[in-house]
Design an enzyme around this catalytic site. Structure first.
Site, PDB file in Angstrom:
ATOM      1  N   ARG A  72       0.733  -1.227  -0.081  1.00  9.19           N
ATOM      2  CA  ARG A  72       0.002   0.266  -0.113  1.00  9.19           C
ATOM      3  C   ARG A  72       0.903   0.989  -0.103  1.00  9.19           C
ATOM      4  O   ARG A  72       0.581   2.415  -0.269  1.00  9.19           O
ATOM      5  CB  ARG A  72      -0.978  -0.146   1.271  1.00  9.19           C
ATOM      6  CG  ARG A  72      -2.024   1.028   1.243  1.00  9.19           C
ATOM      7  CD  ARG A  72      -3.221   0.638   1.834  1.00  9.19           C
ATOM      8  NE  ARG A  72      -3.080  -0.350   3.073  1.00  9.19           N
ATOM      9  CZ  ARG A  72      -2.629   0.088   4.215  1.00  9.19           C
ATOM     10  NH1 ARG A  72      -2.220   1.366   4.515  1.00  9.19           N
ATOM     11  NH2 ARG A  72      -2.651  -0.781   5.270  1.00  9.19           N
ATOM     12  N   TYR A 126     -16.767  15.473 -16.105  1.00 13.49           N
ATOM     13  CA  TYR A 126     -17.232  13.893 -16.093  1.00 13.49           C
ATOM     14  C   TYR A 126     -18.231  13.957 -14.846  1.00 13.49           C
ATOM     15  O   TYR A 126     -18.255  14.489 -13.741  1.00 13.49           O
ATOM     16  CB  TYR A 126     -16.237  13.071 -15.889  1.00 13.49           C
ATOM     17  CG  TYR A 126     -16.314  11.838 -15.543  1.00 13.49           C
ATOM     18  CD1 TYR A 126     -17.032  10.925 -16.601  1.00 13.49           C
ATOM     19  CD2 TYR A 126     -16.104  11.195 -14.312  1.00 13.49           C
ATOM     20  CE1 TYR A 126     -17.291   9.597 -16.206  1.00 13.49           C
ATOM     21  CE2 TYR A 126     -16.377   9.905 -13.991  1.00 13.49           C
ATOM     22  CZ  TYR A 126     -17.246   8.963 -14.786  1.00 13.49           C
ATOM     23  OH  TYR A 126     -17.336   7.764 -14.605  1.00 13.49           O
ATOM     24  N   ASP A 191      -8.150  18.369 -15.973  1.00 14.47           N
ATOM     25  CA  ASP A 191      -8.524  16.763 -16.248  1.00 14.47           C
ATOM     26  C   ASP A 191      -8.088  16.486 -17.700  1.00 14.47           C
ATOM     27  O   ASP A 191      -8.540  17.108 -18.571  1.00 14.47           O
ATOM     28  CB  ASP A 191      -9.899  16.358 -15.949  1.00 14.47           C
ATOM     29  CG  ASP A 191     -10.148  14.924 -16.046  1.00 14.47           C
ATOM     30  OD1 ASP A 191      -9.557  14.247 -17.045  1.00 14.47           O
ATOM     31  OD2 ASP A 191     -10.888  14.421 -15.355  1.00 14.47           O
ATOM     32  N   LYS A 216      -8.911   4.940 -19.513  1.00 13.28           N
ATOM     33  CA  LYS A 216      -9.436   5.656 -20.922  1.00 13.28           C
ATOM     34  C   LYS A 216      -8.211   5.513 -21.819  1.00 13.28           C
ATOM     35  O   LYS A 216      -7.809   4.222 -22.132  1.00 13.28           O
ATOM     36  CB  LYS A 216      -9.897   7.037 -20.921  1.00 13.28           C
ATOM     37  CG  LYS A 216     -10.798   7.273 -19.922  1.00 13.28           C
ATOM     38  CD  LYS A 216     -12.397   6.258 -19.850  1.00 13.28           C
ATOM     39  CE  LYS A 216     -12.992   6.468 -18.694  1.00 13.28           C
ATOM     40  NZ  LYS A 216     -13.473   7.622 -18.012  1.00 13.28           N
TER      41      LYS A 216
HETATM   42  C1  LIG Z   1     -13.946   8.337 -16.891  1.00 17.71           C
HETATM   43  C2  LIG Z   1     -13.285   9.644 -16.296  1.00 17.71           C
HETATM   44  C3  LIG Z   1     -13.085  10.020 -15.012  1.00 17.71           C
HETATM   45  C4  LIG Z   1     -13.152   9.039 -14.018  1.00 17.71           C
HETATM   46  O1  LIG Z   1     -12.116   7.968 -14.114  1.00 17.71           O
HETATM   47  P1  LIG Z   1     -12.596   6.409 -13.584  1.00 17.71           P
HETATM   48  O2  LIG Z   1     -11.197   5.757 -13.910  1.00 17.71           O
HETATM   49  O3  LIG Z   1     -13.683   5.889 -14.437  1.00 17.71           O
HETATM   50  O4  LIG Z   1     -12.745   6.297 -12.247  1.00 17.71           O
HETATM   51  C5  LIG Z   1     -12.530  10.964 -14.643  1.00 17.71           C
HETATM   52  N1  LIG Z   1     -12.228  12.158 -15.639  1.00 17.71           N
HETATM   53  C6  LIG Z   1     -12.904  12.037 -16.835  1.00 17.71           C
HETATM   54  C7  LIG Z   1     -12.886  13.000 -17.966  1.00 17.71           C
HETATM   55  C8  LIG Z   1     -13.410  10.624 -17.303  1.00 17.71           C
HETATM   56  O5  LIG Z   1     -13.674  10.693 -18.784  1.00 17.71           O
END
Ligand SMILES: *Cc1c(COP(=O)(O)O)cnc(C)c1O
Length: 399
Positions: A72, A126, A191, A216
């Site tokens: 961890r 998001y 982000d 992603k």
């Molecule tokens: C999917 C997404 C998230 C969240 O990520 P997870 O891996 O699903 O927890 C945050 N920001 C954006 C722009 C996203 O597309």
């Protein structure tokens, strides 16, 4: 002494870093592929030395020297991914988490633990990020504003300004430099999930914190969930301490897959972006499409609005997969008002530009003609805009 060893390293291009960063020691180790270390714990016969390393971590959150003590706290495979992502983003450090939401949670907890509980944020974000801020689940409070209102929204207890650019799902863009200016001394979080470091490196434009849903594009194959924050070493130390205390660690196997994903990130993003730009043009010229959203910086995401029932498009695709998420080698389409942004209240969704007629397409690596054929077929039941500007349903001959 060999002075050449101390010369500043020659900066390498992104494509080179993508396949080499985080792997510099492999030849020395006598291996070609990075080792996958699944250990949860690490043996040590020197408890006093272990205690010192734990004390040092409690002080700064710096990565422990030598073996990681416990899974961890640190993991060598995940650390390779962190090193590589930091290099691609032009950051001092990166800290990986179990998901994008776990990463955002850690950022908010770091600031809240310093008494800075107020967040200024720009919609759209998001859906789940919006939800986390809006509900104040972590004891934070949010002020929503547009980029021009950021400076006025900042208070003495503001710990973070958060933007997404291009934003999910409307692909709206924010001028990072202008926003950074409005933030003053408050850290700006960008982000960068949609752009990836291939198209945009927010730290160069003044962001202090870069967030990714690694699920992603970084992973890129729809088979690994993760999140990562790129930032300066001081903030990274705080994030590691929060990660240690709250436990949202990335599994080493995920770290391995994400490192592997990074090596093809530049080619995947460029190839998919070329197809997305092509599809955006075809959609813009199509009388069945009311509006197309495609960012100025490019990318592999296209959003568009139809005149009729968006659900029929989702039901009509065959090659493209109707599914939430994005950034995979195969194309995915989804209806944000029903899925990715369902958790956002209807009024907030609408005012952020997420209408019921909006569809979000994540373009993959398929042949663009095959993608267009599938899309055109799925759109065949949609009403069209005629030359006079009127919108009417065209019934296929024979029906
Ligand atoms: C999917 C997404 C998230 C969240 O990520 P997870 O891996 O699903 O927890 C945050 N920001 C954006 C722009 C996203 O597309």
């Amino acid at each position: 002494m060999d002075n050449a060893a101390f010369a500043a390293p020659v900066p390498r291009a992104l494509a080179t870093e993508a396949v080499h960063a985080g792997r510099e020691d492999l030849a020395e180790l006598g291996v070609h592929a990075p080792p996958l270390d699944l250990s949860t714990t690490y043996p040590s016969y020197d408890a006093a030395a272990e205690a010192e390393r734990i004390d040092a971590f409690a002080l700064t959150g710096g990565r422990p020297e030598g073996p990681p003590v416990y899974g961890r706290l640190d993991n060598p495979t995940t650390a390779r991914f962190e090193t590589a992502l930091a290099r691609l983003e032009g950051a001092e450090a990166a800290v990986a988490f179990a998901s994008g939401m776990a990463a955002l949670t850690a950022v908010l907890l770091v600031r809240a633990s310093m008494g800075l509980r107020h967040v200024v944020a720009v919609r759209p974000l998001y859906g789940c990020s919006d939800h986390l801020l809006e509900t104040g689940l972590l004891g934070t409070e949010v002020t929503w504003t547009d980029p021009a209102g950021i400076a006025d929204a900042i208070r003495p207890d503001t710990g973070l300004v958060m933007v997404e650019t291009p934003a999910n799902p409307t692909l709206a863009e924010v001028d990072i430099e202008a926003v950074r200016h409005a933030c003053g001394s408050v850290p700006l979080l960008v982000d960068n999930t949609f752009a990836t470091p291939v198209l945009q490196r927010p730290i160069r434009h003044g962001a202090r914190i870069v967030l990714h849903s690694a699920t992603k594009y970084l992973g890129g194959h729809g088979d690994v969930m993760g999140g990562v924050v790129a930032c300066d070493e001081e903030f990274a130390g705080r994030l590691r301490q929060v990660r240690f205390a709250t436990g949202g660690v990335l599994h080493p196997m995920a770290g391995y897959l994400l490192l592997r994903g990074l090596s093809t990130l530049p080619v995947r993003v460029r190839a998919a972006s070329a197809s997305a730009a092509d599809l955006a043009c075809r959609l813009a010229a199509d009388p069945r499409i009311a509006r197309v959203h495609y960012p100025r910086i490019g990318g592999a995401m296209v959003s568009f609005e139809v005149y009729g029932d968006a659900h029929r498009v989702i039901a009509g695709v065959r090659l493209i997969t109707p599914a939430v998420s994005l950034g995979s080698v195969d194309s995915l389409i989804q209806h944000p008002a029903s899925i990715s942004h369902r958790i956002v209240a209807e009024g907030d969704r609408r005012s952020a530009g997420v209408s019921d007629r909006l569809l979000r397409l994540s373009v993959g690596l398929e042949d663009v003609e095959d993608l267009w054929r599938d899309l055109a077929e799925a759109l065949s039941a949609q009403p069209v805009r005629t030359r006079t500007g009127a919108v009417r349903q065209i019934r296929p001959v024979g029906l």
